[in-house]
Design an enzyme around this catalytic site. Sequence first.
Site, PDB file in Angstrom:
ATOM      1  N   TYR A 164       0.825  -1.214   0.000  1.00 42.77           N
ATOM      2  CA  TYR A 164       0.000   0.000   0.000  1.00 42.77           C
ATOM      3  C   TYR A 164       0.860   1.264   0.000  1.00 42.77           C
ATOM      4  O   TYR A 164       0.619   2.197  -0.773  1.00 42.77           O
ATOM      5  CB  TYR A 164      -0.912  -0.038   1.226  1.00 42.77           C
ATOM      6  CG  TYR A 164      -1.848   1.128   1.375  1.00 42.77           C
ATOM      7  CD1 TYR A 164      -2.954   1.272   0.544  1.00 42.77           C
ATOM      8  CD2 TYR A 164      -1.642   2.081   2.368  1.00 42.77           C
ATOM      9  CE1 TYR A 164      -3.835   2.336   0.694  1.00 42.77           C
ATOM     10  CE2 TYR A 164      -2.517   3.136   2.536  1.00 42.77           C
ATOM     11  CZ  TYR A 164      -3.607   3.265   1.691  1.00 42.77           C
ATOM     12  OH  TYR A 164      -4.463   4.320   1.859  1.00 42.77           O
ATOM     13  N   LYS A 168       1.027   4.104  -2.947  1.00 39.80           N
ATOM     14  CA  LYS A 168       0.676   5.497  -2.689  1.00 39.80           C
ATOM     15  C   LYS A 168       1.863   6.430  -2.911  1.00 39.80           C
ATOM     16  O   LYS A 168       1.682   7.579  -3.350  1.00 39.80           O
ATOM     17  CB  LYS A 168       0.132   5.646  -1.269  1.00 39.80           C
ATOM     18  CG  LYS A 168      -1.217   4.962  -1.051  1.00 39.80           C
ATOM     19  CD  LYS A 168      -2.281   5.468  -2.004  1.00 39.80           C
ATOM     20  CE  LYS A 168      -3.675   4.971  -1.627  1.00 39.80           C
ATOM     21  NZ  LYS A 168      -4.709   5.437  -2.586  1.00 39.80           N
TER      22      LYS A 168
END
Length: 311
Positions: A164, A168
Site C-alpha cells: 500500500y 501510494k
Amino acid sequence: MPESPAHSPVDLTGKVAVVTGSGRGLGLAYASALAAAGASVVVNDLDESVAEQAAKSITEAGGRAVAEAVAVGTTEAADRLVGRAVEEFGRLDVMVTNAGILRDRVLWKMTDDDFDAVLTTHLKGTFTCARAAAVRMREQGDGGRLILVGSPAGQRGNFGQTNYAAAKAGIAAMTRTWSMELARAGITVNAIVPVAATAMTETIPAFAPYVEAMRRGAPLPDFLRKGEGFGTAEDCAALVPFLASDAAKDVTGQCVGIGGDKLALWSHPQEVSVAYADGGWRPETVAAAWHTSVGREPQSVGIPAPVIPEA
C-alpha cells in the site's frame, strides 16, 4: 446534499466526473460532493448492487449519477469508465482515482499475490484510469482535472503496508510527473491525502473508542479533528470539488492533505543536508563524515502515533 451557489468559483454545472471506488466510504463522499457542486458523476464499484445504490443516493438527493460496476486496474476497465461518462453525459472533465484495497502483512509474510493485488488496484488502476482520461481530455481540447488519491502511508511509510505504501508513494510521484506532461493541455493533476474514519482506519486501537462514540452521535474531540486531522469521510470531500473547479485552475502537481478540521500541503522530497568531498567520496570518508554532517539529524519514518490527552 449541500448546494454550491450558481456561478461560484466551485460551481461544476456542466462538468462530468468519474470517481473510481465510489460505492461507499470516501469515494461515495467525493462523488456526492461533486454532484452537489453540479457535476454529473459516474459512480464505480466492483459490486454492482453497491454501485447502483450509491448512484441512487446521489440522484435522490437531486444530483445526476450513473453506476458502472467494474474492477479497476486494467486498460479495459478504464476505457469502460471513460466511455460510460461520454455515452451518458457527452464528455469527461474530472477523473478521481479512489479505488483501493488492503492486504496488510509484514514483509516476510507478504505473498506475491498480496503485493500484486494492491499494486494492480491502486497504482496500475490509477495509471490506466488517468491515461484513459488524459486521452479523452486532450481530444476534447479544453483541459481537465486528474485528482489522484494518496495516503500518509505513501508519504511516510507505515508498518505492515509495503504494498500500500509503495503504491501510494508511486501515486505521489505520478502526480508530479503528469502535472508537467499535461500542463500544455490545460489538465491539472493533484493528489489528495485524506484521513478519515473508514473501514481502513477504524481498527486503529487509539481511534476505535472515538469512532464508536461518533457512530452513536457524539462529536469527535478537537484533539482528533484538529491535532490528528481525523474526522468523517464527508470532512474530506470538500477538497475534491475545489480541485475540480476553476478556483483551482492554477493548482497542479501538489499533494494536499485533508481530514477533520485540518487542511495541509505536503512537501515534496528534497535534500535537507549535504556535504562535499574534493575529488569525490570513498566508503571511509562517508563513514567518517556521516554522523557529523549529512547524517547528523536523520529523517523520521512512519505515521506519527496519535497523541491521546490524559483523562
